[in-house]
Design a protein around this motif. Sequence first.
Motif, PDB file in Angstrom:
ATOM      1  N   THR A   1       0.845  -1.259  -0.014  1.00  0.00           N
ATOM      2  CA  THR A   1       0.083   0.052  -0.152  1.00  0.00           C
ATOM      3  C   THR A   1       1.026   1.183   0.098  1.00  0.00           C
ATOM      4  O   THR A   1       0.404   2.378  -0.366  1.00  0.00           O
ATOM      5  N   MET A   2       2.295   1.095   0.351  1.00  0.00           N
ATOM      6  CA  MET A   2       3.234   2.295   0.277  1.00  0.00           C
ATOM      7  C   MET A   2       3.807   2.204  -1.305  1.00  0.00           C
ATOM      8  O   MET A   2       4.322   3.089  -1.744  1.00  0.00           O
ATOM      9  N   ARG A   3       3.246   1.250  -2.103  1.00  0.00           N
ATOM     10  CA  ARG A   3       3.653   1.260  -3.475  1.00  0.00           C
ATOM     11  C   ARG A   3       5.218   1.000  -3.642  1.00  0.00           C
ATOM     12  O   ARG A   3       5.901   1.733  -4.357  1.00  0.00           O
TER      13      ARG A   3
ATOM     14  N   SER B   1       2.998   7.369   5.190  1.00  0.00           N
ATOM     15  CA  SER B   1       1.952   6.728   5.767  1.00  0.00           C
ATOM     16  C   SER B   1       1.210   7.500   6.790  1.00  0.00           C
ATOM     17  O   SER B   1       0.926   7.015   8.030  1.00  0.00           O
ATOM     18  N   PRO B   2       0.625   8.535   6.411  1.00  0.00           N
ATOM     19  CA  PRO B   2      -0.009   9.510   7.665  1.00  0.00           C
ATOM     20  C   PRO B   2      -1.319   9.126   8.228  1.00  0.00           C
ATOM     21  O   PRO B   2      -1.937   8.311   7.416  1.00  0.00           O
TER      22      PRO B   2
ATOM     23  N   LEU C   1      -5.017   9.373   8.106  1.00  0.00           N
ATOM     24  CA  LEU C   1      -5.911  10.268   7.204  1.00  0.00           C
ATOM     25  C   LEU C   1      -7.465  10.178   7.761  1.00  0.00           C
ATOM     26  O   LEU C   1      -7.420   9.321   8.683  1.00  0.00           O
TER      27      LEU C   1
ATOM     28  N   GLU D   1      -8.553   7.090  -2.238  1.00  0.00           N
ATOM     29  CA  GLU D   1      -8.014   7.214  -3.666  1.00  0.00           C
ATOM     30  C   GLU D   1      -6.693   6.552  -3.653  1.00  0.00           C
ATOM     31  O   GLU D   1      -6.517   6.259  -4.684  1.00  0.00           O
ATOM     32  N   TYR D   2      -6.144   6.384  -2.685  1.00  0.00           N
ATOM     33  CA  TYR D   2      -4.738   5.364  -2.730  1.00  0.00           C
ATOM     34  C   TYR D   2      -5.108   3.906  -3.080  1.00  0.00           C
ATOM     35  O   TYR D   2      -4.539   3.354  -3.904  1.00  0.00           O
TER      36      TYR D   2
ATOM     37  N   LYS E   1      -6.023   4.145  -6.865  1.00  0.00           N
ATOM     38  CA  LYS E   1      -4.617   4.383  -7.528  1.00  0.00           C
ATOM     39  C   LYS E   1      -4.005   3.030  -7.637  1.00  0.00           C
ATOM     40  O   LYS E   1      -3.341   2.640  -8.730  1.00  0.00           O
TER      41      LYS E   1
ATOM     42  N   SER F   1      -1.904  14.631  -5.820  1.00  0.00           N
ATOM     43  CA  SER F   1      -1.358  14.109  -6.864  1.00  0.00           C
ATOM     44  C   SER F   1      -0.451  12.774  -6.725  1.00  0.00           C
ATOM     45  O   SER F   1       0.328  12.262  -7.333  1.00  0.00           O
ATOM     46  N   TYR F   2      -0.442  12.569  -5.400  1.00  0.00           N
ATOM     47  CA  TYR F   2       0.466  11.228  -4.833  1.00  0.00           C
ATOM     48  C   TYR F   2       0.076   9.906  -5.305  1.00  0.00           C
ATOM     49  O   TYR F   2      -1.260   9.724  -5.217  1.00  0.00           O
ATOM     50  N   GLU F   3       0.797   9.058  -5.612  1.00  0.00           N
ATOM     51  CA  GLU F   3       0.462   7.728  -5.888  1.00  0.00           C
ATOM     52  C   GLU F   3       0.209   6.869  -4.758  1.00  0.00           C
ATOM     53  O   GLU F   3      -0.652   5.885  -4.689  1.00  0.00           O
ATOM     54  N   ALA F   4       0.883   7.062  -3.622  1.00  0.00           N
ATOM     55  CA  ALA F   4       1.012   6.403  -2.385  1.00  0.00           C
ATOM     56  C   ALA F   4       0.823   7.543  -1.341  1.00  0.00           C
ATOM     57  O   ALA F   4       1.341   8.556  -1.560  1.00  0.00           O
ATOM     58  N   PRO F   5       0.511   7.166  -0.150  1.00  0.00           N
ATOM     59  CA  PRO F   5       0.272   8.048   0.767  1.00  0.00           C
ATOM     60  C   PRO F   5       1.415   8.329   1.535  1.00  0.00           C
ATOM     61  O   PRO F   5       1.656   8.052   2.809  1.00  0.00           O
TER      62      PRO F   5
END
Lengths: 398, 89
Positions: free
Chosen positions: A104-106, A216-217, A219, A226-227, A230, B6-10
């Motif tokens: 999830t942090m890609r 990784s704040p 939220l 939205e993450y 994406k 506009s970030y892909e990941a947090p």
Amino acid sequence: MEAKTEHKEQLKVLDGNRAAAYGVMLCQPDVVCVYPITPQTPLLETLYEFRSKGLLRAEMLEPESEHASMSILRGASASGARTFTATAAQGLMFMYEACINVATMRLPVVMVIVCRELTAPHGVTCGEQDAISAKDAGWIQIHTESCQEILDSIIMAYRLSESPDVLVPVTICYDGYFLSHLWEQVYIPSIEAVQRFLPPLQMAPVIDPQSSMIISPFLPPGGGTEYRYKHSAALERAKIKYETIDKEFQEAFNRSYGGTIEEYKCEDAEIVLITMGSCTGTARTVIDQKRDEGVKVGLIKVRMYRPFPKERLLDALKGKKAIGVIDRNICFGWNQGALSTDLKATAYELRTFVPIVNFIGGLCGADITKGHIARAIDETNLVAKGNAFREVMWLDLE
Amino acid sequence: MKKMSSYEAPWGKGAQLFIIRTGEWRYQRPVVSGDKCCQCGSCYLFCPVGCIEDKGKYYAANGDYCKGCGICASVCSANAIKMVREDGS
């Protein structure tokens, strides 16, 4: 599989674990952090051997657990390092929380899962239950059939994972013992050729002690949706990207695996058998025999299990009369294997009913024999000819 | 489609990543007496949200993120931090 490449390839006899270690060494990761577990341990030992000989320049850390190994790679990858780890069975289950975090942090981490049955009953035998249990972790999952494919898939995995339009971690899965401890001839590409195919990792932004960064704040509710969107979109792109990478790999090394799926004698086939992992090799032999007997049967090997290559499967399965699916795992609560349930979800889009018969075999270290596969083909053929449809057949029990 | 960043990941650099202000959860806040603070840094080390800031002559919590847990007051060896209720009672 013949290697007719112009650049020099070294031919060696290797087992799956050593082939994987060669694949990793050729990609030259910056950080390697592996916790040993049967049947993966020889892979780690070979990496240390390469390190001591100076063939691998990676920083190798000794974590206290699998959870730690993946967490260490999370930090290393976020600071722009190319990373590698490997695990199996209970180790993957222990690692799972960190796996989700990395996905999830890609972060473009590459991992090997040497597929082993989960306990109970206790044992260190083969089974794909571990990899299947991690199918929803947000990783790309690739299953392999031979030692050569393991090595090549690791090189392709870094290309895929590090693509700026993908950035999703990748696992390469291979069956414990049947591949991890099976010796085959393996062509080893030169490190220069691999470096040409796999450019250095370019990531931005990366952790920098000089300037603060948000990782990784916390939220507000809904802030993460939205993450997820994406991430899911990136997995869809990964399917297309992988087909291109396979073609480029063929141009560079003269070997191709068909991309997300591999079709074998499918064009004129009336029925199709679908497999994943090491039993595919056995299935090829049986398909050839059945073809000689006049049965119009084809084979599809699912290489990329996550994201599920449904578009290509739909193309390949159009007009077939029946489909047999062999699963080396069980989707508890479905009384079927995971590949079968995914395939049924895909077949909904065929818009015509095609019977899909599931065969469960090879659990807890059992072999999937030529006899098993012949029975699976016969049963699928009978269903295609109008026999009563059966949802599932346990190959070792009937 | 409605998107916030506009970030892909947090994760990343810059102000586009919206962070929840955990300070809004607070019912009490730490009040530091600057002259009592011996600058040992215990509060800085123990703060679970990492919101303690070095103010030069003393340490104090960032009110945007301090949840008011009181750990800083509890670990303060100089007794320089008092927890005060937000409703003034």
